[in-house]
Design an enzyme around this catalytic site. Structure first.
Site, PDB file in Angstrom:
ATOM      1  N   LYS A  15       0.860  -1.191   0.000  1.00 18.90           N
ATOM      2  CA  LYS A  15       0.000   0.000   0.000  1.00 18.90           C
ATOM      3  C   LYS A  15       0.894   1.237   0.000  1.00 18.90           C
ATOM      4  O   LYS A  15       1.888   1.280   0.745  1.00 18.90           O
ATOM      5  CB  LYS A  15      -0.881  -0.033   1.255  1.00 18.90           C
TER       6      LYS A  15
ATOM      7  N   SER B 212      -9.772   2.286   3.055  1.00 15.63           N
ATOM      8  CA  SER B 212      -8.857   2.955   2.171  1.00 15.63           C
ATOM      9  C   SER B 212      -7.925   2.012   1.392  1.00 15.63           C
ATOM     10  O   SER B 212      -7.353   2.429   0.389  1.00 15.63           O
ATOM     11  CB  SER B 212      -7.991   3.932   2.964  1.00 15.63           C
TER      12      SER B 212
ATOM     13  N   SER C  52     -10.157   0.107   7.285  1.00 14.57           N
ATOM     14  CA  SER C  52      -9.536   0.239   5.957  1.00 14.57           C
ATOM     15  C   SER C  52      -8.893  -1.020   5.416  1.00 14.57           C
ATOM     16  O   SER C  52      -8.482  -1.045   4.262  1.00 14.57           O
ATOM     17  CB  SER C  52      -8.498   1.358   5.980  1.00 14.57           C
TER      18      SER C  52
END
Lengths: 490, 95
Positions: free
Chosen positions: A78, A159, A183
């Site tokens: 990420k 997210s 997330s």
């Protein structure tokens, strides 16, 4: 033979060990998949050359008999984790071009375990969002499609939406996520994969771009429970560089997958049936309860009375911490700089141009609730309610071993839907935020499909630092769910 | 509590974010909605409840007060939008 991109990490690990294929072959197959799926916009930066070099080095280690626990396995990182020499943006314009001179502890541990990174995955800007539509680098598309509207683009959740989409689309075998209010778990549910937010303190936050420091926690996202267990083992552990990382031994999470949950008491919180919970989600939850009963565990109704206050508490605490954390983006030391006549003007111009609407909104709310005269009414109040939420869980765990809930109130929704009102959008995290407020481990696994062919997730919540029970129950549920569906064309 | 435009402007100033006049109405509306939403916390009785500052049940560790890292100004400045002679540069702050 199964396609290399369809293997689980555990299968690939065994294949590499037996010499059925090399890390270079495995990595090449995944690089091809990332090229074929580029329209999903899951990556902000692809690093195929670095990946092939790493794969070659992995094959050499395997020859030499020094392979690590994830050696040669292609993953994605990420873009909230600082990676030495590779652009790290947190999906924000303000960090565009930033190449950290250091590596986050978690991504460094994964490298040390031999994992091969294919690049940096898209996310909501500064991890603020539940739909991956706030990224400066464009929205991520969910590889899944509604059977009733196969052309409509759906969100992957957020997210960690780039991570979830890349894993679901077989571009990587697993990916790192971070979870502040859901997330990891909500995008895992929307994309039909498994993800676990471990206990706060289990993984180091060093080198992860901070959003809300008392909540942020890194975790693995993969296609199976076992793969998550393997990867969490490589990510977790004490780090002197993060004083909130806990100094305790990391268990062998994979060994926790015994398949035996007889005698366990599983809490079913009555407050997790709010208005607006889709019938399909409620049905999958019932199904999950049947599975654990069939495996010899006992469902027990419990009450978590402060559940409804978790979301408003979160939306005071997280923005407050973000307004403080994001003060460092000032146009001086890294990233974007927009000139101004004075120092203050330069700060203001830089931050106005560098932050997107959702980030600005949260910084402003956070600044307000921390400002003189409002601190006690909002921030201190929220911290007190946070204690009550955590106490609810502590009391519940006196009578149960684990808690089972839905992960999200609905399946994935369409891009552009629900973006008008931030509060409505935030309701996506209504089932994940309480766990975050209490710092507990929470895992989401795919449990079935909606009528429209979209994945639905169930969440397991454990006692602090008891990821082993979470994995054990998740393993049994995964077998019962037998979730074999794949996105069309993958 | 509803926020007026003047308050939004004052918050934006504190946060060092430039906000254009034409954005103020919209922002005031959005921020007010959020405040209305979070104000349901006032229903909760928190008398005698201590604020929770950390979920991790640990005491912050101590370490020796010594320099254990550093000494690479080039790396520190590598990402600076503007640097000169080993320093970050800022617009002139003193006439």
């Amino acid at each position: 033979m199964t396609k290399l991109t369809d293997l689980t990490m555990a299968e690939a690990r065994d294949g590499l060990a037996k010499g059925a294929f090399t890390a270079v072959e495995l990595t090449s197959a995944h690089i091809k998949a990332t090229e074929a799926q580029r329209h999903l916009n899951a990556f902000i930066v692809e690093t195929p050359d670095l990946a092939l070099d790493a794969a070659k080095a992995s094959d050499a280690r395997r020859q030499a008999g020094t392979a690590g626990s994830m050696d040669g396995l292609p993953i994605g990182i990420k873009d909230l984790f600082c990676t030495e020499g590779v652009q790290t943006t947190a999906a924000s314009h303000i960090l565009e071009g930033f190449k950290p001179p250091y590596e986050s502890t978690v991504s460094g541990k994964l490298k040390a375990a031999g994992a091969v990174s294919l690049g940096k995955l898209n996310l909501d800007e500064f991890a603020m969002g539940s739909s991956n539509q706030t990224s400066y680098f464009g929205a991520v598309e969910n590889p899944w499609k509604k059977t009733s509207a196969p052309k409509a683009k759906l969100v992957p959740g957020g997210s960690s939406g780039g991570s979830a989409a890349a894993v679901a689309a077989r571009m990587v075998m697993a990916a790192t996520g971070t979870d502040t209010g859901g997330s990891i778990r909500q995008p895992a549910a929307f994309c039909g994969i498994t993800g676990i937010k471990p206990t706060y303190g289990r993984c180091s936050r060093f080198g992860i771009v901070a959003f809300a420091s008392s909540l942020d926690q890194a975790g693995p996202m993969a296609r199976t429970v076992r793969d998550c267990a393997i990867m969490l083992g490589a990510m977790a552990g004490h780090d002197p560089k993060d004083s909130t990382s806990v100094n305790m031994a990391v268990p062998d999470f994979e060994k926790a997958l015994t398949g035996d949950i007889r005698g366990l008491k599983v809490g079913i919180p009555k407050e997790y049936r709010p208005d607006g919970l889709s019938d399909e989600v409620a049905k999958v939850w019932e199904l999950g309860i049947e599975w654990i009963k069939a495996a010899g565990a006992t469902p027990v109704e419990i009450s978590l009375p402060h559940t409804k206050y978790a979301l408003p508490t979160y939306y005071i605490i997280a923005p407050a911490e973000c307004s403080s954390n994001l003060a460092r983006y000032d146009g001086l030391r890294f990233g974007l700089r927009v000139p101004g006549k004075t120092l203050d003007e330069m700060y203001k111009n830089t931050r106005a141009a560098g932050f997107g609407a959702e980030v600005r909104r949260r910084i402003l709310i956070g600044t307000y609730v921390l400002s003189a005269g409002y601190y006690d009414a909002y921030y201190a109040k929220a911290q007190k309610v946070r204690r009550l939420i955590a106490e609810d869980f502590r009391k519940a765990f006196e009578s149960v071993d684990i808690i089972l809930t839905p992960t999200a109130p609905s399946a994935a929704f369409g891009q552009g839907e629900g973006t008008d009102d931030p509060v409505t959008m935030w309701l996506n995290d209504v089932f994940t935020i309480p766990t975050s407020m209490a710092g507990l481990p929470g895992l989401s696994l795919p449990a079935g499909l909606s009528k429209d062919g979209l994945p639905l997730g169930l969440q397991l919540i454990g006692r602090p630092f008891d990821e082993e029970t979470v994995f054990r129950v998740a393993g049994v549920m995964e077998t019962a769910a037998n979730f074999t569906a794949k996105p069309e064309g993958i | 509590m509803s926020l007026d435009k003047a308050t939004v402007r004052a918050i934006a100033e504190l946060a060092r974010i430039e906000v254009k006049d034409e954005e103020l109405d919209h922002l005031a509306g959005e921020l007010s909605n959020i405040l209305h939403f979070v104000e349901q916390l006032s229903e909760v009785n928190t008398d005698g409840v201590a604020p929770m500052t950390s979920v991790a049940d640990i005491t912050a560790p101590m370490r020796a007060d010594v320099i254990n890292d550093g000494g690479y100004p080039d790396l520190v400045l590598a990402n600076a939008p503007e640097a000169a002679e080993g320093f970050f540069t800022v617009p002139k702050v003193v006439e």
